[in-house]
Design an enzyme around this catalytic site. Structure first.
Site, PDB file in Angstrom:
ATOM      1  CG  ASN A 211      -7.783   4.405  34.464  1.00 60.59           C
ATOM      2  OD1 ASN A 211      -8.785   4.622  35.131  1.00 60.59           O
ATOM      3  ND2 ASN A 211      -7.693   3.369  33.630  1.00 60.59           N
ATOM      4  CE  LYS A 290       9.467  -4.191  45.647  1.00 62.63           C
ATOM      5  NZ  LYS A 290       9.929  -3.780  46.958  1.00 62.63           N
TER       6      LYS A 290
END
Ligand code: C5P
Length: 405
Positions: A211, A290
């Protein structure tokens, strides 16, 4: 186990103008029955003549390791001392200690004090630009890791006339820190745990959910607590501001890691301030490696993150422990904060707006409504985050002192 108070104190003065405060400290310590020895650096002896200190101490001052034809002077002094206090601690002396450099009596004796792990206090004193320099930041962090206790510095008038961080603590405050360490647990300072910054929740080996919290409010709180001579631990996620200086830092990237760090640090603490922006939702699994890019997009399944305040409820539910939470709201600040105060078992909550210029994430300033479980409400106008941190900590300290009575 109650140990006898530590009474033999080795003072080491390095060369800064704050040395003028040392005579007052010596007087206080002698009045209280401490036995003192003083080592000065050569530069310190240029600021104040050793004769002044010898008169106050009723004992010779040590400067030159070879002057008394005693090659083992640094060892003898170190063996004698039960505690060592570097007052003032210049940037240069702090750098030497952080790197184990021992090129004069003062640094040699303090290096040895680290080896025997007697309590050691450093009272930094320097210009704010030197205090905030990356090298000093690294060195102070190192000293804290090595077990040094910080007394100051505080924000105040510096030698150059500016009002900024870097001013040495007043002799009365240093005296109190010495007394608390001398008496062991009996008079230990308040320990406060402060969380700061944003958590990062891994999606795979390279991606995460986070955030926009900068960590500025939490960092300001940690520095304000240090300036109140509390024993400060700052548990932080990602920070977009420099980490708070002169406090113990613990990195905890995810909500779960932060929960674990908070649980272990509050066990012997007096207060918690949860200023970190902790994730509310986290990926249910972290993919190995990934995740490959694909034209069809991907689904991410999120589950609730552990709520640190709720999960630590039982640990915090002891007499005298004080918890402050934060609430970031887009509307009806006070109403939502009031609910959160009760739902999260808080003593106080700082509710700040997230969609207002000059407040919330990333901003240099903040505006807030401060509520307590006793029903007090204060409306704080927009102010620098550091000023708000001062207000919050004054209230934490007041609450702690009231429960101690
Ligand atoms: O529920 P909300 O996220 O609005 O509550 C904010 C307060 O709760 C803050 O003090 C924050 O640090 C804390 N919090 C927490 N654990 C979470 C999320 C927030 O302790 N997972």
């Amino acid at each position: 186990m109650v140990l006898a108070p530590l009474k033999r104190i080795l003072l080491v003065g390095s060369g800064g103008i704050a040395l003028v405060k040392l005579p007052a400290l010596i007087r206080m310590l002698r009045r209280q029955g401490y036995e003192l020895r003083l080592v000065l650096t050569e530069n310190a002896a240029r600021f104040i003549t050793p004769l002044t200190f010898e008169t106050l101490l009723d004992h010779p001052v040590y400067i030159d390791p070879f002057a008394r034809r005693d090659n083992l002077l640094h060892i003898g002094l170190r063996k004698w001392a039960e505690m060592a206090v570097l007052v003032p601690g210049t940037a240069n002396m702090i750098a030497k200690l952080a790197h184990g450099i021992a090129d004069d009596l003062a640094s040699a004796v303090l290096l040895g004090a680290g080896g025997t792990a007697i309590p050691r206090i450093v009272c930094p004193a320097m210009n704010d630009a030197m205090w905030e320099a990356p090298a000093t930041r690294r060195n102070i962090e190192q000293l804290i890791r090595d077990g040094w206790r910080m007394a100051g510095p505080v924000t105040g008038e510096l030698a150059c006339g500016d009002d900024a961080p870097g001013r040495m603590a007043e002799p009365e405050e240093i005296f109190r820190v010495i007394e608390s360490l001398s008496a062991g647990d009996k008079r230990a300072p308040y320990k406060i745990v402060i969380t700061a910054g944003a958590t990062e929740e891994d999606i795979d080996a390279v991606r995460c959910i986070t955030n926009h919290s900068s960590g500025r409010m939490g960092a300001a709180l940690a520095e304000a607590a240090r300036e109140r001579f509390m024993d400060v631990v700052c548990i932080h996620g990602a920070l977009r501001v420099p980490p708070p200086q002169g406090v113990r830092l613990i990195e905890a990237r995810s909500a779960r890691a932060m929960l674990q760090a908070v649980q272990s640090e509050i066990a012997d603490a007096n207060a918690l301030v949860m200023a970190a922006a902790v994730a509310d939702f986290v990926p249910d699994v972290k993919a190995a490696g990934k995740i490959k890019k694909s034209g069809s997009g991907m689904d991410l399944h999120l589950v609730p993150a552990p709520d640190i305040l709720l999960e630590t409820r039982a640990l915090r539910a002891r007499a005298g422990f004080h918890t402050t939470g934060f609430a970031l709201e887009s509307d009806a600040l006070a109403e939502y904060a009031q609910e959160k105060l009760a739902a999260k078992y808080l003593d106080a909550i700082v509710a700040n707006p997230c969609s207002e210029p000059g407040a919330g994430f990333g901003s240099e300033t903040n505006r807030a409504v401060y509520l307590t479980k006793d029903g007090a409400r204060e409306d704080w106008p927009t102010m620098p985050k550091r000023e708000m941190a001062d207000r919050i900590l004054d209230r934490v300290l007041l609450a702690l002192s009231e429960t101690k009575k």
